[in-house]
Scaffold this motif. Structure first.
Motif, PDB file in Angstrom:
ATOM      1  N   UNK A 199       0.832  -1.208   0.000  1.00 14.55           N
ATOM      2  CA  UNK A 199       0.000   0.000   0.000  1.00 14.55           C
ATOM      3  C   UNK A 199       0.864   1.254   0.000  1.00 14.55           C
ATOM      4  N   UNK A 200       1.988   1.205   0.708  1.00 15.55           N
ATOM      5  CA  UNK A 200       2.884   2.351   0.759  1.00 15.55           C
ATOM      6  C   UNK A 200       3.524   2.602  -0.600  1.00 15.55           C
ATOM      7  N   UNK A 201       3.927   1.525  -1.272  1.00 19.98           N
ATOM      8  CA  UNK A 201       4.503   1.648  -2.614  1.00 19.98           C
ATOM      9  C   UNK A 201       3.488   2.275  -3.568  1.00 19.98           C
ATOM     10  N   UNK A 202       2.245   1.794  -3.469  1.00 21.84           N
ATOM     11  CA  UNK A 202       1.192   2.325  -4.329  1.00 21.84           C
ATOM     12  C   UNK A 202       0.965   3.813  -4.074  1.00 21.84           C
ATOM     13  N   UNK A 203       0.978   4.215  -2.807  1.00 21.28           N
ATOM     14  CA  UNK A 203       0.799   5.622  -2.465  1.00 21.28           C
ATOM     15  C   UNK A 203       1.947   6.470  -3.003  1.00 21.28           C
ATOM     16  N   UNK A 204       3.155   5.958  -2.870  1.00 18.81           N
ATOM     17  CA  UNK A 204       4.327   6.692  -3.357  1.00 18.81           C
ATOM     18  C   UNK A 204       4.265   6.878  -4.864  1.00 18.81           C
ATOM     19  N   UNK A 205       3.900   5.822  -5.560  1.00 21.28           N
ATOM     20  CA  UNK A 205       3.800   5.896  -7.008  1.00 21.28           C
ATOM     21  C   UNK A 205       2.688   6.846  -7.438  1.00 21.28           C
ATOM     22  N   UNK A 206       1.560   6.803  -6.719  1.00 23.96           N
ATOM     23  CA  UNK A 206       0.438   7.668  -7.074  1.00 23.96           C
ATOM     24  C   UNK A 206       0.779   9.138  -6.831  1.00 23.96           C
ATOM     25  N   UNK A 207       1.469   9.414  -5.734  1.00 24.87           N
ATOM     26  CA  UNK A 207       1.767  10.807  -5.387  1.00 24.87           C
ATOM     27  C   UNK A 207       2.813  11.429  -6.316  1.00 24.87           C
ATOM     28  N   UNK A 208       3.590  10.596  -6.968  1.00 26.31           N
ATOM     29  CA  UNK A 208       4.642  11.111  -7.856  1.00 26.31           C
ATOM     30  C   UNK A 208       4.352  10.808  -9.323  1.00 26.31           C
ATOM     31  N   UNK A 209       3.163  10.339  -9.616  1.00 25.98           N
ATOM     32  CA  UNK A 209       2.854   9.834 -10.961  1.00 25.98           C
ATOM     33  C   UNK A 209       3.092  10.874 -12.055  1.00 25.98           C
ATOM     34  N   UNK A 210       2.550  12.076 -11.875  1.00 24.35           N
ATOM     35  CA  UNK A 210       2.651  13.083 -12.928  1.00 24.35           C
ATOM     36  C   UNK A 210       4.102  13.497 -13.157  1.00 24.35           C
ATOM     37  N   UNK A 211       4.824  13.782 -12.074  1.00 25.18           N
ATOM     38  CA  UNK A 211       6.221  14.191 -12.201  1.00 25.18           C
ATOM     39  C   UNK A 211       7.058  13.064 -12.778  1.00 25.18           C
ATOM     40  N   UNK A 212       6.810  11.858 -12.310  1.00 28.22           N
ATOM     41  CA  UNK A 212       7.593  10.712 -12.787  1.00 28.22           C
ATOM     42  C   UNK A 212       7.370  10.465 -14.273  1.00 28.22           C
ATOM     43  N   UNK A 213       6.121  10.581 -14.704  1.00 30.14           N
ATOM     44  CA  UNK A 213       5.814  10.353 -16.105  1.00 30.14           C
ATOM     45  C   UNK A 213       6.466  11.417 -16.983  1.00 30.14           C
ATOM     46  N   UNK A 214       6.446  12.672 -16.517  1.00 26.15           N
ATOM     47  CA  UNK A 214       7.071  13.746 -17.294  1.00 26.15           C
ATOM     48  C   UNK A 214       8.569  13.517 -17.400  1.00 26.15           C
ATOM     49  N   UNK A 215       9.195  13.146 -16.299  1.00 26.80           N
ATOM     50  CA  UNK A 215      10.635  12.892 -16.325  1.00 26.80           C
ATOM     51  C   UNK A 215      10.963  11.709 -17.230  1.00 26.80           C
ATOM     52  N   UNK A 216      10.133  10.690 -17.174  1.00 29.20           N
ATOM     53  CA  UNK A 216      10.374   9.524 -18.024  1.00 29.20           C
ATOM     54  C   UNK A 216      10.263   9.901 -19.498  1.00 29.20           C
ATOM     55  N   UNK A 217       9.317  10.770 -19.823  1.00 31.80           N
ATOM     56  CA  UNK A 217       9.180  11.231 -21.213  1.00 31.80           C
ATOM     57  C   UNK A 217      10.433  11.970 -21.656  1.00 31.80           C
ATOM     58  N   UNK A 218      10.952  12.823 -20.766  1.00 29.98           N
ATOM     59  CA  UNK A 218      12.147  13.586 -21.107  1.00 29.98           C
ATOM     60  C   UNK A 218      13.337  12.633 -21.287  1.00 29.98           C
ATOM     61  N   UNK A 219      13.466  11.685 -20.384  1.00 32.31           N
ATOM     62  CA  UNK A 219      14.566  10.717 -20.457  1.00 32.31           C
ATOM     63  C   UNK A 219      14.479   9.924 -21.771  1.00 32.31           C
ATOM     64  N   UNK A 220      13.272   9.526 -22.143  1.00 34.01           N
ATOM     65  CA  UNK A 220      13.108   8.775 -23.384  1.00 34.01           C
ATOM     66  C   UNK A 220      13.454   9.629 -24.591  1.00 34.01           C
ATOM     67  N   UNK A 221      13.051  10.896 -24.583  1.00 35.85           N
ATOM     68  CA  UNK A 221      13.381  11.791 -25.693  1.00 35.85           C
ATOM     69  C   UNK A 221      14.896  11.937 -25.830  1.00 35.85           C
ATOM     70  N   UNK A 222      15.580  12.059 -24.710  1.00 31.99           N
ATOM     71  CA  UNK A 222      17.039  12.175 -24.748  1.00 31.99           C
ATOM     72  C   UNK A 222      17.666  10.907 -25.306  1.00 31.99           C
ATOM     73  N   UNK A 223      17.123   9.769 -24.921  1.00 25.05           N
ATOM     74  CA  UNK A 223      17.687   8.494 -25.372  1.00 25.05           C
ATOM     75  C   UNK A 223      17.541   8.288 -26.878  1.00 25.05           C
ATOM     76  N   UNK A 224      16.563   8.955 -27.463  1.00 23.88           N
ATOM     77  CA  UNK A 224      16.317   8.781 -28.903  1.00 23.88           C
ATOM     78  C   UNK A 224      17.093   9.767 -29.760  1.00 23.88           C
ATOM     79  N   UNK A 225      17.792  10.703 -29.120  1.00 21.65           N
ATOM     80  CA  UNK A 225      18.522  11.705 -29.889  1.00 21.65           C
ATOM     81  C   UNK A 225      19.800  11.123 -30.489  1.00 21.65           C
TER      82      UNK A 225
END
Length: 225
Positions: A199-225
Protein backbone atom coordinates in the motif's frame (compact mmCIF):
# COMPACT_ATOMS: atom_id res chain seq x y z
CA UNK A 1 49.30 5.82 -2.89
CA UNK A 2 52.20 7.52 -4.68
CA UNK A 3 50.23 10.57 -5.82
CA UNK A 4 47.06 12.30 -4.71
CA UNK A 5 43.90 10.57 -5.82
CA UNK A 6 41.69 13.19 -7.44
CA UNK A 7 37.95 12.66 -7.08
CA UNK A 8 35.64 15.00 -8.98
CA UNK A 9 31.96 15.50 -8.16
CA UNK A 10 30.27 17.42 -11.02
CA UNK A 11 27.32 19.32 -9.54
CA UNK A 12 24.35 20.92 -11.27
CA UNK A 13 21.13 22.71 -10.28
CA UNK A 14 18.69 20.29 -8.69
CA UNK A 15 21.32 17.77 -7.56
CA UNK A 16 20.42 15.73 -4.48
CA UNK A 17 22.90 16.81 -1.82
CA UNK A 18 23.19 13.40 -0.10
CA UNK A 19 24.09 11.83 -3.44
CA UNK A 20 27.47 13.54 -3.20
CA UNK A 21 27.84 14.50 0.46
CA UNK A 22 27.43 10.85 1.48
CA UNK A 23 30.31 9.59 -0.70
CA UNK A 24 32.27 12.76 0.07
CA UNK A 25 32.08 12.03 3.81
CA UNK A 26 33.50 8.55 3.21
CA UNK A 27 36.14 9.41 0.62
CA UNK A 28 37.52 12.37 2.55
CA UNK A 29 38.99 9.82 4.98
CA UNK A 30 40.89 8.05 2.21
CA UNK A 31 44.61 8.88 2.62
CA UNK A 32 45.94 10.93 -0.27
CA UNK A 33 42.52 11.73 -1.70
CA UNK A 34 41.83 15.20 -3.10
CA UNK A 35 38.11 15.84 -3.45
CA UNK A 36 36.81 18.49 -5.84
CA UNK A 37 33.24 19.75 -6.17
CA UNK A 38 32.77 21.44 -9.53
CA UNK A 39 30.07 23.06 -11.61
CA UNK A 40 29.81 24.78 -14.96
CA UNK A 41 31.57 28.10 -14.59
CA UNK A 42 32.17 27.39 -10.91
CA UNK A 43 28.68 28.70 -10.22
CA UNK A 44 27.17 28.12 -6.77
CA UNK A 45 24.66 25.30 -6.60
CA UNK A 46 21.58 25.36 -4.40
CA UNK A 47 20.49 21.88 -3.36
CA UNK A 48 17.46 21.32 -1.17
CA UNK A 49 17.96 24.58 0.72
CA UNK A 50 21.75 24.24 0.98
CA UNK A 51 24.05 26.55 -0.94
CA UNK A 52 27.30 25.02 -2.22
CA UNK A 53 29.74 27.78 -3.16
CA UNK A 54 33.46 28.15 -3.98
CA UNK A 55 33.12 25.38 -6.55
CA UNK A 56 35.76 24.66 -9.17
CA UNK A 57 34.85 25.45 -12.79
CA UNK A 58 34.13 22.08 -14.36
CA UNK A 59 35.71 23.21 -17.63
CA UNK A 60 39.01 23.96 -15.86
CA UNK A 61 39.56 20.37 -14.74
CA UNK A 62 41.78 18.45 -17.12
CA UNK A 63 41.59 15.00 -15.54
CA UNK A 64 40.61 12.98 -12.50
CA UNK A 65 41.17 9.52 -11.10
CA UNK A 66 37.57 9.08 -9.99
CA UNK A 67 34.55 10.74 -11.55
CA UNK A 68 31.49 10.57 -9.29
CA UNK A 69 28.24 11.81 -10.82
CA UNK A 70 25.39 12.38 -8.36
CA UNK A 71 21.71 12.25 -9.22
CA UNK A 72 18.75 14.44 -8.37
CA UNK A 73 15.63 16.05 -9.70
CA UNK A 74 17.73 18.24 -11.97
CA UNK A 75 19.38 15.30 -13.71
CA UNK A 76 17.15 15.58 -16.79
CA UNK A 77 18.20 19.19 -17.34
CA UNK A 78 21.82 18.12 -16.87
CA UNK A 79 21.30 15.33 -19.41
CA UNK A 80 20.01 17.87 -21.92
CA UNK A 81 22.89 20.27 -21.38
CA UNK A 82 25.51 19.57 -24.08
CA UNK A 83 28.23 21.50 -22.25
CA UNK A 84 27.73 19.54 -19.05
CA UNK A 85 27.58 16.21 -20.89
CA UNK A 86 30.71 17.00 -22.91
CA UNK A 87 32.68 17.55 -19.70
CA UNK A 88 31.36 14.29 -18.26
CA UNK A 89 32.53 12.49 -21.40
CA UNK A 90 35.89 14.24 -21.38
CA UNK A 91 36.68 13.48 -17.75
CA UNK A 92 35.36 9.92 -17.98
CA UNK A 93 37.63 9.17 -20.93
CA UNK A 94 40.77 9.28 -18.78
CA UNK A 95 39.38 8.47 -15.33
CA UNK A 96 40.50 5.27 -13.65
CA UNK A 97 37.01 4.84 -12.18
CA UNK A 98 33.73 6.24 -13.48
CA UNK A 99 31.01 6.22 -10.85
CA UNK A 100 27.52 7.45 -10.07
CA UNK A 101 24.91 7.59 -7.35
CA UNK A 102 21.15 7.30 -7.82
CA UNK A 103 19.99 8.89 -11.10
CA UNK A 104 23.54 10.02 -11.76
CA UNK A 105 23.79 6.81 -13.77
CA UNK A 106 21.28 8.30 -16.21
CA UNK A 107 23.70 11.17 -16.82
CA UNK A 108 26.47 8.65 -17.52
CA UNK A 109 24.06 6.80 -19.80
CA UNK A 110 23.16 9.98 -21.68
CA UNK A 111 26.88 10.57 -22.17
CA UNK A 112 27.12 7.18 -23.90
CA UNK A 113 29.25 5.65 -21.16
CA UNK A 114 26.96 2.82 -20.03
CA UNK A 115 26.13 1.12 -23.31
CA UNK A 116 26.35 -2.62 -22.68
CA UNK A 117 27.26 -2.01 -19.03
CA UNK A 118 25.49 -3.17 -15.88
CA UNK A 119 24.37 -0.27 -13.69
CA UNK A 120 22.19 0.68 -10.76
CA UNK A 121 19.79 3.60 -10.40
CA UNK A 122 16.94 4.78 -8.19
CA UNK A 123 14.17 2.19 -8.35
CA UNK A 124 11.67 4.59 -9.93
CA UNK A 125 13.89 5.11 -12.97
CA UNK A 126 15.98 1.94 -13.04
CA UNK A 127 14.30 0.54 -16.16
CA UNK A 128 14.99 3.71 -18.17
CA UNK A 129 18.70 2.84 -18.25
CA UNK A 130 17.84 0.26 -20.89
CA UNK A 131 16.74 3.05 -23.24
CA UNK A 132 20.42 4.01 -23.47
CA UNK A 133 21.65 0.46 -24.02
CA UNK A 134 22.66 -0.10 -20.39
CA UNK A 135 21.74 -3.17 -18.35
CA UNK A 136 19.63 -2.19 -15.30
CA UNK A 137 20.49 -4.05 -12.08
CA UNK A 138 18.43 -3.70 -8.91
CA UNK A 139 21.24 -3.77 -6.36
CA UNK A 140 22.71 -1.31 -3.85
CA UNK A 141 26.11 -1.26 -5.55
CA UNK A 142 26.88 -2.51 -9.05
CA UNK A 143 30.30 -2.84 -10.63
CA UNK A 144 31.04 -3.44 -14.29
CA UNK A 145 34.74 -3.13 -14.99
CA UNK A 146 35.86 0.32 -13.90
CA UNK A 147 32.29 1.58 -13.57
CA UNK A 148 30.68 1.65 -10.12
CA UNK A 149 27.10 2.77 -9.53
CA UNK A 150 25.03 3.11 -6.39
CA UNK A 151 21.27 2.57 -6.38
CA UNK A 152 19.12 5.06 -4.49
CA UNK A 153 20.30 8.11 -2.57
CA UNK A 154 21.65 6.39 0.54
CA UNK A 155 23.48 3.77 -1.54
CA UNK A 156 26.13 6.41 -2.14
CA UNK A 157 27.69 5.57 1.22
CA UNK A 158 27.76 1.84 0.40
CA UNK A 159 29.25 2.60 -3.00
CA UNK A 160 31.97 4.81 -1.49
CA UNK A 161 33.00 2.15 1.02
CA UNK A 162 33.14 -0.39 -1.82
CA UNK A 163 35.38 1.96 -3.77
CA UNK A 164 37.66 2.53 -0.77
CA UNK A 165 38.05 -1.24 -0.42
CA UNK A 166 39.07 -1.37 -4.09
CA UNK A 167 41.55 1.48 -3.74
CA UNK A 168 43.02 0.90 -0.29
CA UNK A 169 41.87 -2.51 0.91
CA UNK A 170 39.01 -3.80 3.01
CA UNK A 171 40.68 -2.97 6.33
CA UNK A 172 40.85 0.72 5.43
CA UNK A 173 37.20 0.66 4.30
CA UNK A 174 36.18 -1.00 7.56
CA UNK A 175 38.13 1.55 9.60
CA UNK A 176 36.32 4.38 7.83
CA UNK A 177 32.98 2.67 8.35
CA UNK A 178 33.76 2.25 12.05
CA UNK A 179 34.90 5.85 12.40
CA UNK A 180 31.63 7.04 10.87
CA UNK A 181 29.66 4.51 12.95
CA UNK A 182 27.90 3.50 9.78
CA UNK A 183 25.72 0.72 11.17
CA UNK A 184 22.31 1.17 9.54
CA UNK A 185 19.39 0.05 11.65
CA UNK A 186 16.38 1.77 10.10
CA UNK A 187 13.19 1.82 12.16
CA UNK A 188 11.19 0.45 9.23
CA UNK A 189 11.79 -2.12 6.53
CA UNK A 190 10.47 0.19 3.84
CA UNK A 191 13.55 1.30 1.94
CA UNK A 192 12.83 -0.52 -1.31
CA UNK A 193 9.61 -1.48 -3.12
CA UNK A 194 10.54 -5.16 -2.84
CA UNK A 195 10.19 -5.02 0.95
CA UNK A 196 8.01 -1.98 1.68
CA UNK A 197 4.28 -2.50 2.31
CA UNK A 198 2.44 -2.75 -0.98
CA UNK A 199 0.00 0.00 0.00
CA UNK A 200 2.88 2.35 0.76
CA UNK A 201 4.50 1.65 -2.61
CA UNK A 202 1.19 2.32 -4.33
CA UNK A 203 0.80 5.62 -2.47
CA UNK A 204 4.33 6.69 -3.36
CA UNK A 205 3.80 5.90 -7.01
CA UNK A 206 0.44 7.67 -7.07
CA UNK A 207 1.77 10.81 -5.39
CA UNK A 208 4.64 11.11 -7.86
CA UNK A 209 2.85 9.83 -10.96
CA UNK A 210 2.65 13.08 -12.93
CA UNK A 211 6.22 14.19 -12.20
CA UNK A 212 7.59 10.71 -12.79
CA UNK A 213 5.81 10.35 -16.11
CA UNK A 214 7.07 13.75 -17.29
CA UNK A 215 10.63 12.89 -16.32
CA UNK A 216 10.37 9.52 -18.02
CA UNK A 217 9.18 11.23 -21.21
CA UNK A 218 12.15 13.59 -21.11
CA UNK A 219 14.57 10.72 -20.46
CA UNK A 220 13.11 8.77 -23.38
CA UNK A 221 13.38 11.79 -25.69
CA UNK A 222 17.04 12.17 -24.75
CA UNK A 223 17.69 8.49 -25.37
CA UNK A 224 16.32 8.78 -28.90
CA UNK A 225 18.52 11.71 -29.89
Amino acid sequence: MNKPLTVVFPLYPGVTQLDFTGPWQVLMHLPGARLIAASLGGESIVSEGLNFASLQPLESLTECDVLCVPGGGGCTDAMKNPDFISHIQRLADNATYVTSVCTGSLILAAAGILRGKRAACHWMYLDTLAWFGAIPVSERVVRDGNIFSGGGVTAGIDFALTLVAELAGEERAQRIQLGLEYAPAPPFNAGHPDVAPAALVAQQLASTAALRERRRQIIQEISLQ
